[in-house]
Enzyme design. Sequence first.
Site, PDB file in Angstrom:
ATOM      1  CB  ALA A   1      40.897  35.132  44.486  1.00 48.60           C
ATOM      2  CE  LYS A   2      39.191  40.861  39.208  1.00 49.02           C
ATOM      3  NZ  LYS A   2      38.110  41.263  40.141  1.00 49.02           N
TER       4      LYS A   2
END
Length: 332
Positions: free
Chosen positions: A261-262
């Site tokens: 994820a980010k």
Amino acid sequence: MKSMASPVVGRLAPSPTGAQHVGNARTYLIAWLSARAQGGMVKLRIEDIDSPRVKPGAAAAVLDDLRWLGLDWDGEPVVQTTRWPYYQAALEELKKRDLVYPCTCTRSDIAAAASAPHAGEEIPYPGTCAQRCVADASALHAAGTPWAWRFRVRESPRFTDRFAGPCHIDLKHISGDFVVWKKFAPSGNALPPAVVEQGTPAYQLAVVIDDAAMGVTEVLRGDDLIPSTPRQLLLYRAFGLTPPEFAHIPLVVGPDGRRLAKRHGDTRLAALRAAGVKPERLIGLLAWSCGWLAKPEPISARELLPLFRLASIPPRPFVLTQELLHAIGYPH
Ligand code: GLU
Ligand code: ZN
């Protein structure tokens, strides 16, 4: 095993919800190799129906990412937002056969009724509206109450996953009666107001209708979708359709063990491309993570065809680190 008479048809089913990242690339590479290594076809479907986050241009970006990876597909991409009538017909079929009922519960109703706090995102539906029948929808309509359609779960089909082996998931603990048609269309989805009012097909319904219509014989995807498979098998049965074979592959995670994820930095394929990373270096890294190469050295997807083995993929998530990204020339 498929006979000569029934050729393998695999598929890539990206959701154009944001840029595709290294984790998506690994799943697409494996799905593409699996189908192509069996001399099969690869179909592409853009899953743009089930998300509030579909951004304009995102579908085109998905095609760019796949081309950059060297993954091709047969025929035109199938776009879910153009397939509305098929999903509606499928819902009508379920209604005609009393396999669904209208549910007016909100998310918080369901959370409040759940017997125990639930760790995952999904809370099994406690059956609050299960005494309703299809005909009850007219009174709800007259009263202006929105509702979703839930499929009545009476059993949890077992299946043998081509990668994960025998799977038996009790849907009572995972989903209960599950939604096949949602109350509202996601906001931001470019659908006509009349359609927004009628709600939208849920992923479980759309994926079954589409895979069947596209003649898909092999579904290879991330193992986060294993709990969806028994639900999809119930729908295949309900429609009298032959299900495909399933293979669920572990995901790519960050060093913290959580799904990519980010917070793990920018692992979007577009960012790698913009930074000048050669696709062969990424493919080499992914091939090494799958046990097809002794070390991560540059190779193309096509060159991997003779090396592809589903069984050599480790049965645990692939941990992507900064060091590995540095090593393929991503200065990040
Ligand atoms: N569109 C889903 C995703 O990108 C995949 C669904 C599927 O493979 O069945 O996660
Ligand atoms: Zn309900």
